[in-house]
Design a protein around this motif. Structure first.
Motif, PDB file in Angstrom:
ATOM      1  N   MET A 200       0.827  -1.210   0.000  1.00  0.00           N
ATOM      2  CA  MET A 200       0.000   0.000   0.000  1.00  0.00           C
ATOM      3  C   MET A 200       0.858   1.255   0.000  1.00  0.00           C
ATOM      4  N   VAL A 201       2.002   1.212   0.667  1.00  0.00           N
ATOM      5  CA  VAL A 201       2.912   2.360   0.660  1.00  0.00           C
ATOM      6  C   VAL A 201       3.485   2.579  -0.734  1.00  0.00           C
ATOM      7  N   LEU A 202       3.699   1.505  -1.485  1.00  0.00           N
ATOM      8  CA  LEU A 202       4.234   1.628  -2.842  1.00  0.00           C
ATOM      9  C   LEU A 202       3.319   2.419  -3.766  1.00  0.00           C
ATOM     10  N   ASN A 203       2.029   2.448  -3.461  1.00  0.00           N
ATOM     11  CA  ASN A 203       1.076   3.159  -4.312  1.00  0.00           C
ATOM     12  C   ASN A 203       0.989   4.649  -4.003  1.00  0.00           C
ATOM     13  N   LEU A 204       1.708   5.106  -2.984  1.00  0.00           N
ATOM     14  CA  LEU A 204       1.621   6.506  -2.579  1.00  0.00           C
ATOM     15  C   LEU A 204       2.645   7.350  -3.323  1.00  0.00           C
ATOM     16  N   SER A 205       2.314   8.610  -3.505  1.00  0.00           N
ATOM     17  CA  SER A 205       3.278   9.597  -4.018  1.00  0.00           C
ATOM     18  C   SER A 205       3.654  10.522  -2.864  1.00  0.00           C
ATOM     19  N   PHE A 206       4.930  10.942  -2.840  1.00  0.00           N
ATOM     20  CA  PHE A 206       5.455  11.669  -1.694  1.00  0.00           C
ATOM     21  C   PHE A 206       5.794  13.112  -2.055  1.00  0.00           C
ATOM     22  N   CYS A 207       5.706  13.969  -1.060  1.00  0.00           N
ATOM     23  CA  CYS A 207       6.017  15.390  -1.229  1.00  0.00           C
ATOM     24  C   CYS A 207       7.521  15.610  -1.166  1.00  0.00           C
ATOM     25  N   THR A 208       7.918  16.879  -1.225  1.00  0.00           N
ATOM     26  CA  THR A 208       9.351  17.194  -1.237  1.00  0.00           C
ATOM     27  C   THR A 208       9.949  17.158   0.162  1.00  0.00           C
ATOM     28  N   ASP A 209       9.169  17.493   1.176  1.00  0.00           N
ATOM     29  CA  ASP A 209       9.681  17.517   2.550  1.00  0.00           C
ATOM     30  C   ASP A 209       9.584  16.109   3.130  1.00  0.00           C
ATOM     31  N   LEU A 210      10.671  15.351   3.045  1.00  0.00           N
ATOM     32  CA  LEU A 210      10.664  13.941   3.430  1.00  0.00           C
ATOM     33  C   LEU A 210      11.413  13.733   4.741  1.00  0.00           C
ATOM     34  N   LYS A 211      10.985  14.424   5.787  1.00  0.00           N
ATOM     35  CA  LYS A 211      11.630  14.335   7.098  1.00  0.00           C
ATOM     36  C   LYS A 211      10.768  13.503   8.035  1.00  0.00           C
ATOM     37  N   ILE A 212      11.366  12.438   8.584  1.00  0.00           N
ATOM     38  CA  ILE A 212      10.673  11.549   9.511  1.00  0.00           C
ATOM     39  C   ILE A 212      11.194  11.813  10.919  1.00  0.00           C
ATOM     40  N   PRO A 213      10.370  12.284  11.836  1.00  0.00           N
ATOM     41  CA  PRO A 213      10.830  12.570  13.204  1.00  0.00           C
ATOM     42  C   PRO A 213      10.962  11.298  14.029  1.00  0.00           C
ATOM     43  N   GLN A 214      11.755  10.363  13.549  1.00  0.00           N
ATOM     44  CA  GLN A 214      11.963   9.088  14.206  1.00  0.00           C
ATOM     45  C   GLN A 214      13.374   8.619  13.924  1.00  0.00           C
ATOM     46  N   PHE A 215      13.798   7.552  14.644  1.00  0.00           N
ATOM     47  CA  PHE A 215      15.102   6.958  14.363  1.00  0.00           C
ATOM     48  C   PHE A 215      14.973   5.756  13.433  1.00  0.00           C
ATOM     49  N   PHE A 216      13.735   5.450  12.998  1.00  0.00           N
ATOM     50  CA  PHE A 216      13.503   4.409  12.003  1.00  0.00           C
ATOM     51  C   PHE A 216      12.248   4.767  11.224  1.00  0.00           C
ATOM     52  N   CYS A 217      12.012   4.051  10.133  1.00  0.00           N
ATOM     53  CA  CYS A 217      10.848   4.332   9.291  1.00  0.00           C
ATOM     54  C   CYS A 217       9.609   3.698   9.910  1.00  0.00           C
ATOM     55  N   GLU A 218       8.930   4.464  10.705  1.00  0.00           N
ATOM     56  CA  GLU A 218       7.685   4.007  11.324  1.00  0.00           C
ATOM     57  C   GLU A 218       6.543   4.271  10.351  1.00  0.00           C
ATOM     58  N   LEU A 219       5.686   3.279  10.167  1.00  0.00           N
ATOM     59  CA  LEU A 219       4.647   3.362   9.149  1.00  0.00           C
ATOM     60  C   LEU A 219       3.756   4.601   9.278  1.00  0.00           C
ATOM     61  N   PRO A 220       3.202   4.930  10.443  1.00  0.00           N
ATOM     62  CA  PRO A 220       2.359   6.136  10.527  1.00  0.00           C
ATOM     63  C   PRO A 220       3.099   7.417  10.172  1.00  0.00           C
TER      64      PRO A 220
END
Length: 349
Positions: A200-220
């Motif tokens: 389901m994540v593969l079907n998403l398109s992402f914006c330019t600001d790709l900052k995750i406030p985590q130390f790993f890629c958490e799904l939410p």
């Protein structure tokens, strides 16, 4: 490259009718343009770099965090590896309870290895980037090992229920074939939601600001970066969490309700103490696992601070996996004896 829309398709049909060209050639050229565009779009998505902001951006604190997490990771790996080696090498521990404990320790090692090494490498290289593919891999494996640990705790609760409530039929019910089937079923159930969410994540398109406030890629947190609609993704998250969490918690509660009922009917106080002592370690691990998960859920719902959410995530991604070996080794006499035998085989000791 321009996206070909339905109006473009109509223009192609009109040009075929007007110029009397070969329709097959025109349609094939149109499809080839579509294929090239889709390929380039997928290549661009695969080349995305996301930023893991981690727990802090202070250079001095990052040195402290690197040392702390390195120690915690080494303790987690070594502690759980000792349990795996102790159970594998001691024939007295080849029982269903220790079979599930061995797999739980292996799952803890895998879950910690999925997230912590990448954070340590980023701190060491003074970077915050993670590739889109690497982020998807983290999401997939974190979900697999988290759900697998959840169901292993349920299997261990059922094992204690059979041992205390049906002691005469224990070896018949908890035979090696049934234990292996439980493990295989737990793994298959773990793969399904992980694969579903990753696709389901593969079907998403992402914006330019790709900052995750985590130390790993958490799904939410990854879903919050998407420019396209994530309504279906969020529904799937709530559905799988409620379904899998409800089934597992219900299984643990059912097992321990029957266990407490059976223990209270025992006439001997020594028998009651022995029965409760065999469940003490598992109850501690279950309380730690579900307690930290619920704590993180409520803290993330009540606070809007990304840093506090990241710190809360440490409680369920790092702490339980590190503490589990101590709980089982300090409260279990058989594990202590097996550890002494294992250490005694090392020449330097």
């Amino acid at each position: 490259m321009k996206i070909i829309s339905a109006s473009d398709d109509a223009a192609v049909v009109w040009s075929i009718a007007k110029t009397k060209q070969n329709p097959l050639i025109v349609l094939l050229s149109n499809l080839s343009i579509r294929f090239i565009y889709n390929t380039e779009s997928n290549n661009q998505t695969g080349g995305l770099n996301l930023l893991l902001l981690g727990l802090t951006e202070d250079p001095e604190l990052q040195i402290f965090i690197f040392s702390l997490f390195l120690i915690m990771y080494l303790v987690t790996v070594l502690g759980n590896l000792l349990i795996v080696l102790a159970v594998s090498s001691d024939s007295k521990l080849h029982t269903p309870m220790y079979f599930f404990l061995c797999n739980l320790s292996f799952t803890d090692i895998c879950l910690s290895t999925t997230t912590i090494p990448k954070m340590l490498v980023n701190i060491q290289l003074h970077t915050q980037s993670i590739t889109y593919t690497g982020c998807l891999h983290q999401i997939f494996f974190v979900l697999i090992f988290s759900v697998l640990e959840n169901f292993l705790l349920v299997a261990m609760a059922y094992d204690r229920y059979v041992a205390i409530c049906h002691p005469l039929r224990y070896t018949v019910i908890m035979n090696p074939y049934f234990c292996g089937l439980l493990l295989l079923l737990s793994f298959c159930i773990s793969v399904m939601p992980a694969l579903l969410h990753s696709l389901m994540v593969l079907n998403l398109s992402f914006c330019t600001d790709l900052k995750i406030p985590q130390f790993f890629c958490e799904l939410p947190q990854v879903l919050k970066l998407a420019c396209s609609s994530t309504h279906i993704n969020n529904i799937l998250i709530y559905f799988t969490n409620c379904t899998l969490g409800g089934v597992s918690i219900s299984g643990v509660i059912f097992s321990y309700t029957r266990i407490v009922s059976a223990v209270l009917r025992m006439p001997s106080s020594v028998g009651k103490y022995k029965a409760f002592s065999t469940c003490g370690s598992h109850l501690s691990v279950v309380s730690l696992f579900y307690g930290t998960c619920l704590g993180v859920y409520f803290s993330s719902a009540l606070t809007l601070s990304p840093k506090k959410t990241a710190l809360a995530s440490v409680m369920y991604m790092v702490l339980p996996q590190m503490v589990n070996p101590f709980i089982y080794s300090l409260r279990n006499r058989d594990m202590k004896v097996s550890f002494r035998k294992l250490i005694g085989r090392i020449p330097s000791f």
